[in-house]
Scaffold this active site. Structure first.
Site, PDB file in Angstrom:
ATOM      1  N   LYS A 167      25.915  36.479  37.463  1.00  0.00           N
ATOM      2  CA  LYS A 167      26.938  37.424  37.014  1.00  0.00           C
ATOM      3  C   LYS A 167      28.279  36.729  36.798  1.00  0.00           C
ATOM      4  O   LYS A 167      29.008  37.031  35.842  1.00  0.00           O
ATOM      5  CB  LYS A 167      27.093  38.555  38.031  1.00  0.00           C
ATOM      6  CG  LYS A 167      28.244  39.532  37.753  1.00  0.00           C
ATOM      7  CD  LYS A 167      28.079  40.266  36.428  1.00  0.00           C
ATOM      8  CE  LYS A 167      29.269  41.180  36.124  1.00  0.00           C
ATOM      9  NZ  LYS A 167      29.327  42.356  37.013  1.00  0.00           N
ATOM     10  N   LYS A 235      39.352  40.442  39.708  1.00  0.00           N
ATOM     11  CA  LYS A 235      38.615  40.122  40.939  1.00  0.00           C
ATOM     12  C   LYS A 235      37.427  39.222  40.633  1.00  0.00           C
ATOM     13  O   LYS A 235      37.192  38.220  41.324  1.00  0.00           O
ATOM     14  CB  LYS A 235      38.150  41.415  41.601  1.00  0.00           C
ATOM     15  CG  LYS A 235      37.297  41.241  42.850  1.00  0.00           C
ATOM     16  CD  LYS A 235      35.798  41.283  42.570  1.00  0.00           C
ATOM     17  CE  LYS A 235      35.364  42.618  42.015  1.00  0.00           C
ATOM     18  NZ  LYS A 235      33.886  42.682  41.829  1.00  0.00           N
TER      19      LYS A 235
END
Length: 288
Positions: A167, A235
């Site tokens: 990811k 983030k």
């Protein structure tokens, strides 16, 4: 199956609805209760706390914003987990944290998968997400029918943490592609072109990308409503920076995009969609 779902935000809610639509019994919990209660109308059962949510569940899903949120959630439910239950974290968090949780739960007889997703809120609603999974192969096969209700491409990437590493690689490509789309639109407009027609012309060729076709029109319309928050891509890129540092890698495109999204946040777009990076570009692109 009996499913406990923790985290019913912009991604978690439509993903849980896909499981309800597949005939599963889904109990939902969110730390902002109203976001879980509204899902009762979709066929979910509301749980007042995380422990009640996972009681008796065959599979427990977690979909929360960041590493500390996952760790806090696991800490709450861990004493109540039973051997044989499967816990699946679909958040995007630090790979090292996932490996630690997986090892701890394995000792208690609980399987754990990290299964972050890509595809935004559109993919979550339509069940077309890309799902990247790390963990035990037999646990992955057990979860595959559930994943296939939520995703179009489901890939077992390897041991615990491998889903998260995949990811993070995805987020590098997403961020740089989005900047390319924003700059192409900015350039087209500066040259007096109809930006929408430019998207049509180049989108079918080698320049085509998900970012260009899905977020390009929103950039043109200055539609910054969130499908994926700026604060969350910030983030994610922080996690990439940390992982790259561990691997002793210098990634210049990553550094650029971390700065661009930070600039977007500084301009007040932290709770807007990632396409609001175009607003930061608008402030810095014009040479005076």
């Amino acid at each position: 199956m009996e499913i406990g779902w923790i985290g019913t935000g912009i991604m978690g809610a439509p993903m849980a609805r896909r499981l309800i639509g597949g005939g599963h019994r889904v109990r939902v919990f969110n730390r902002s209760p109203e976001k879980a209660r509204v899902m009762v109308a979709d066929g979910a059962t509301f749980a007042a706390d995380a422990v009640a949510c996972i009681a008796g569940a065959d599979v427990v899903f977690i979909m929360v914003p960041d590493t500390p949120d996952v760790e806090a959630t696991v800490a709450k439910i861990e004493p109540a987990l039973k051997a044989g239950q499967l816990v699946i974290d679909m958040s995007t968090i630090a790979p090292v944290a996932e490996r630690g949780v997986a090892a701890r739960l394995k000792a208690a007889g609980v399987n754990y998968l990290d299964a972050p997703v890509s595809g935004g809120d559109i993919g979550a609603r339509e069940g077309t997400l890309a799902i990247m999974v790390g963990g035990d192969a037999s646990a992955f096969e057990r979860a595959r029918p559930l994943f296939e209700l939520m995703g179009k491409r489901v890939t077992h990437m390897g041991a615990s943490g491998a889903g998260q590493m995949t990811k993070l690689a995805n987020q590098i490509a997403v961020a740089v592609n989005l900047e390319a789309a924003a700059e192409a639109i900015k350039f087209a407009r500066a040259g007096g072109l109809d930006a929408s027609r430019v998207l049509e012309a180049i989108g079918a060729g080698a320049a085509g990308s998900w970012q260009l076709s899905n977020l390009g029109p929103k950039i043109i319309a200055c539609d910054y409503r969130p499908g994926f928050f700026i604060k969350l891509i910030r983030k994610d890129l922080r996690l990439v920076v940390e992982a790259a540092r561990e691997s002793r890698l210098a990634l210049p495109g990553l550094s650029l995009m971390a700065s661009m999204f930070n600039a977007s946040a500084a301009l007040g777009h932290d709770l807007d969609g990632t396409q609001a990076v175009a607003a930061a570009l608008d402030r810095i692109a014009d040479v005076k």
